[in-house]
Design an enzyme around this catalytic site. Structure first.
Site, PDB file in Angstrom:
ATOM      1  N   CYS A 134       0.560  -1.269   0.015  1.00 43.69           N
ATOM      2  CA  CYS A 134       0.157   0.232   0.070  1.00 43.69           C
ATOM      3  C   CYS A 134       0.927   1.140   0.025  1.00 43.69           C
ATOM      4  O   CYS A 134       1.495   1.520   0.955  1.00 43.69           O
ATOM      5  CB  CYS A 134      -0.995  -0.068   1.374  1.00 43.69           C
ATOM      6  SG  CYS A 134      -1.982   1.477   1.187  1.00 43.69           S
ATOM      7  N   CYS A 137      -0.566   4.297   1.981  1.00 43.83           N
ATOM      8  CA  CYS A 137      -0.325   4.030   3.588  1.00 43.83           C
ATOM      9  C   CYS A 137       1.216   4.356   4.044  1.00 43.83           C
ATOM     10  O   CYS A 137       1.518   4.964   4.979  1.00 43.83           O
ATOM     11  CB  CYS A 137      -0.634   2.519   3.780  1.00 43.83           C
ATOM     12  SG  CYS A 137      -2.207   2.088   3.050  1.00 43.83           S
ATOM     13  N   ASP A 138       2.067   3.672   3.215  1.00 37.52           N
ATOM     14  CA  ASP A 138       3.261   3.543   3.917  1.00 37.52           C
ATOM     15  C   ASP A 138       4.311   4.418   2.760  1.00 37.52           C
ATOM     16  O   ASP A 138       5.446   4.608   3.475  1.00 37.52           O
ATOM     17  CB  ASP A 138       3.957   2.018   3.523  1.00 37.52           C
ATOM     18  CG  ASP A 138       3.066   1.026   4.469  1.00 37.52           C
ATOM     19  OD1 ASP A 138       2.425   1.626   5.600  1.00 37.52           O
ATOM     20  OD2 ASP A 138       2.743  -0.102   4.192  1.00 37.52           O
TER      21      ASP A 138
HETATM   22  P1  FAD Z   1     -11.294  -5.591   5.322  1.00 33.94           P
HETATM   23  O1  FAD Z   1     -10.549  -4.618   6.345  1.00 33.94           O
HETATM   24  O2  FAD Z   1     -10.349  -6.533   4.453  1.00 33.94           O
HETATM   25  O3  FAD Z   1     -12.067  -6.670   6.431  1.00 33.94           O
HETATM   26  C1  FAD Z   1     -12.853  -7.669   5.850  1.00 33.94           C
HETATM   27  C2  FAD Z   1     -13.094  -8.439   6.881  1.00 33.94           C
HETATM   28  O4  FAD Z   1     -14.072  -9.490   6.384  1.00 33.94           O
HETATM   29  C3  FAD Z   1     -11.814  -9.235   7.437  1.00 33.94           C
HETATM   30  O5  FAD Z   1     -11.945  -9.129   8.917  1.00 33.94           O
HETATM   31  C4  FAD Z   1     -12.388 -10.891   7.190  1.00 33.94           C
HETATM   32  O6  FAD Z   1     -11.930 -11.719   8.105  1.00 33.94           O
HETATM   33  C5  FAD Z   1     -13.866 -10.712   6.834  1.00 33.94           C
HETATM   34  N1  FAD Z   1     -14.091 -11.795   6.128  1.00 33.94           N
HETATM   35  C6  FAD Z   1     -13.728 -12.046   4.807  1.00 33.94           C
HETATM   36  N2  FAD Z   1     -14.320 -12.887   4.177  1.00 33.94           N
HETATM   37  C7  FAD Z   1     -15.316 -13.461   5.325  1.00 33.94           C
HETATM   38  C8  FAD Z   1     -16.263 -14.322   5.294  1.00 33.94           C
HETATM   39  N3  FAD Z   1     -16.637 -15.110   4.334  1.00 33.94           N
HETATM   40  N4  FAD Z   1     -17.245 -14.816   6.543  1.00 33.94           N
HETATM   41  C9  FAD Z   1     -16.792 -13.865   7.583  1.00 33.94           C
HETATM   42  N5  FAD Z   1     -15.752 -12.911   7.662  1.00 33.94           N
HETATM   43  C10 FAD Z   1     -15.249 -12.699   6.568  1.00 33.94           C
HETATM   44  N6  FAD Z   1      -5.524   1.696   4.620  1.00 33.94           N
HETATM   45  C11 FAD Z   1      -5.357   3.215   5.222  1.00 33.94           C
HETATM   46  O7  FAD Z   1      -6.306   4.191   5.063  1.00 33.94           O
HETATM   47  N7  FAD Z   1      -4.181   3.638   5.687  1.00 33.94           N
HETATM   48  C12 FAD Z   1      -3.225   2.824   5.884  1.00 33.94           C
HETATM   49  O8  FAD Z   1      -1.943   3.226   6.217  1.00 33.94           O
HETATM   50  C13 FAD Z   1      -3.526   1.343   5.322  1.00 33.94           C
HETATM   51  N8  FAD Z   1      -2.419   0.625   5.572  1.00 33.94           N
HETATM   52  C14 FAD Z   1      -2.611  -0.657   5.316  1.00 33.94           C
HETATM   53  C15 FAD Z   1      -1.489  -1.511   5.385  1.00 33.94           C
HETATM   54  C16 FAD Z   1      -1.691  -3.093   5.101  1.00 33.94           C
HETATM   55  C17 FAD Z   1      -0.518  -3.877   5.275  1.00 33.94           C
HETATM   56  C18 FAD Z   1      -2.893  -3.284   4.505  1.00 33.94           C
HETATM   57  C19 FAD Z   1      -2.870  -5.245   4.343  1.00 33.94           C
HETATM   58  C20 FAD Z   1      -3.847  -2.520   4.203  1.00 33.94           C
HETATM   59  C21 FAD Z   1      -3.748  -1.177   4.706  1.00 33.94           C
HETATM   60  N9  FAD Z   1      -4.633  -0.134   4.371  1.00 33.94           N
HETATM   61  C22 FAD Z   1      -4.755   1.037   4.802  1.00 33.94           C
HETATM   62  C23 FAD Z   1      -5.914  -0.593   3.709  1.00 33.94           C
HETATM   63  C24 FAD Z   1      -7.152  -0.809   4.536  1.00 33.94           C
HETATM   64  O9  FAD Z   1      -6.654  -1.943   5.569  1.00 33.94           O
HETATM   65  C25 FAD Z   1      -8.263  -1.248   3.870  1.00 33.94           C
HETATM   66  O10 FAD Z   1      -8.730  -0.266   2.819  1.00 33.94           O
HETATM   67  C26 FAD Z   1      -9.571  -1.499   4.721  1.00 33.94           C
HETATM   68  O11 FAD Z   1      -9.216  -2.361   5.792  1.00 33.94           O
HETATM   69  C27 FAD Z   1     -10.640  -2.217   4.035  1.00 33.94           C
HETATM   70  O12 FAD Z   1     -11.735  -2.344   4.895  1.00 33.94           O
HETATM   71  P2  FAD Z   1     -12.852  -3.491   4.488  1.00 33.94           P
HETATM   72  O13 FAD Z   1     -13.911  -3.542   5.557  1.00 33.94           O
HETATM   73  O14 FAD Z   1     -13.428  -3.150   3.333  1.00 33.94           O
HETATM   74  O15 FAD Z   1     -12.230  -4.783   4.477  1.00 33.94           O
END
Ligand code: FAD
Ligand code: NAP
Length: 313
Positions: A134, A137-138
């Site tokens: 990302c 992010c970084d």
């Molecule tokens: P996710 O955070 O991916 O959450 C999805 C959830 O659904 C997970 O907890 C998973 O376990 C659950 N899930 C999936 N499938 C199922 C299923 N079949 N049944 C039940 N549960 C399920 N964003 C920033 O704004 N700033 C940053 O500095 C930043 N740094 C990042 C660093 C890293 C290493 C990563 C990987 C990402 C980073 N991001 C950052 C991006 C950010 O984390 C994502 O954009 C955000 O978390 C997306 O949120 P979400 O709720 O859509 O999905």
């Protein structure tokens, strides 16, 4: 029957839970297969979430979310959803691992996305300590330093351009001599003063110490090795959208998705199926940021409340 089933407990799912229960829905369950928090809990530092100045880990950022989001009645079930499908009466069937089935009037899918890994030595060991997926992010951690980017698609080239404005130099490493990215973005990369193309090359290993990455060892198609002393390497070799819960028994998707499997939504986070919403990284054109995922979750919840109200039961 549930008023609303939320699939996934990352920033989008948790916020959808907060807004839907605080907004009046009474029977709302968030199915999260692990601990709530989502993929950001893997991040060692986040400094772009408004209202949280200073450096915090992803875990620290998300620590207080579950309690706040469950304050108004949201229930969390630590269960994996295997499929969301439609019943004959237009309600939804949420199938859980283990065979249980739950009926819901509406569903918000917030299962996120997963960056692909390239598979070189040291990638997992140094993930979050110099290896990143990302740039938004970084990237700032490498201000005025040299970094490497791996990949030849639109994401890699766009992110290389983004990083080139922050970092002193970007080495763009690609395994072929032509890019699959669109010609317009390739042209911009070619015109950049501080992006060096390293073509026909792959990464053999990333090395470093307890403090993090110190360099990247590359090898070209002739077997010549090149050692780059960079503290950061960004991997953009594609994303897996976690859309498997929408796959039906005949292989089709419950709602419309684009060529990359991202769920097509409108500005209300509505999918092509009434009562089914998608929020966060799983949707089309997601900026893949915590603040955006949380915003999507709030939007979807507000529209889900209206949808459930419109059923008038
Ligand atoms: P996710 O955070 O991916 O959450 C999805 C959830 O659904 C997970 O907890 C998973 O376990 C659950 N899930 C999936 N499938 C199922 C299923 N079949 N049944 C039940 N549960 C399920 N964003 C920033 O704004 N700033 C940053 O500095 C930043 N740094 C990042 C660093 C890293 C290493 C990563 C990987 C990402 C980073 N991001 C950052 C991006 C950010 O984390 C994502 O954009 C955000 O978390 C997306 O949120 P979400 O709720 O859509 O999905
Ligand atoms: P992508 O198009 O699948 O590109 C992945 C890149 O990573 C390819 O260049 C591939 O090389 C390389 N790669 C894959 N596995 C690798 C490995 N193990 N080691 C080294 N290199 C590896 O992924 P993306 O760039 O994330 O894009 C995904 C989709 O979203 C694409 O269809 C893209 O067009 C779209 N997208 C569009 C925009 C936009 O329109 N602005 C922006 C971002 C993404 P090869 O080329 O040799 O296969």
């Amino acid at each position: 029957m549930l008023d609303l089933a939320i699939i996934g407990g990352g920033p989008a799912g948790l916020t959808a839970g907060l807004y839907s229960t605080r907004g009046g829905l009474e029977n709302v369950v968030m199915f999260e297969k692990g601990m709530p928090g989502g993929q950001i809990t893997q991040s060692s530092e986040i400094e772009n979430y408004p209202g949280i100045p200073g450096e915090v880990t992803g875990m620290e950022l998300m620590e207080s979310w579950p309690a706040q989001c469950m304050k108004f009645g949201l229930k969390h079930e630590m269960k994996e959803v295997t499929r969301v499908s439609l019943n004959d009466d237009k309600t939804f069937k949420v199938s859980l691992a283990g065979g249980e089935e739950v009926k819901a009037k509406s569903v918000i899918v917030c299962t996120g996305s997963t960056p692909k890994r390239a598979g070189f030595e040291g990638e997992d060991e140094f993930f979050g300590k110099g290896v990143s997926t990302c740039a938004t992010c970084d990237g700032f951690f490498y201000k005025d330093k040299e970094v490497a980017v791996l990949g030849g698609g639109d994401t890699a080239l766009e992110e290389a351009l983004y990083l080139s404005k922050i970092c002193s130099k970007v080495y763009l490493i690609h395994r072929r001599d032509s890019f699959r990215a669109s010609p317009a973005i390739v042209k911009r990369v070619m015109e950049s003063d501080n992006i060096e193309l390293v073509l026909n090359s792959s990464i053999k290993k990333v090395y470093g110490n307890a403090m993090g990455v110190e360099g990247v060892l590359m090898v070209d198609k002739e077997g010549n090795e090149r050692d780059l002393k960079v503290p950061g390497i960004f991997i953009f070799v594609g994303m897996n959208v976690n859309n498997s819960v929408l796959k039906q028994s005949d292989g089709s998707y419950l709602c419309d998705v684009n060529d990359w499997g991202e769920v097509i939504v409108d500005l209300s986070m509505k999918t092509s199926i009434p009562g089914l919403f998608a929020a966060g990284d799983i949707r089309i054109e997601a900026p893949k940021q915590v603040v955006c995922a949380a915003g999507d979750g709030a939007t979807a919840a507000i529209k889900a409340i209206s949808y459930v109200d419109s059923l008038g039961e």
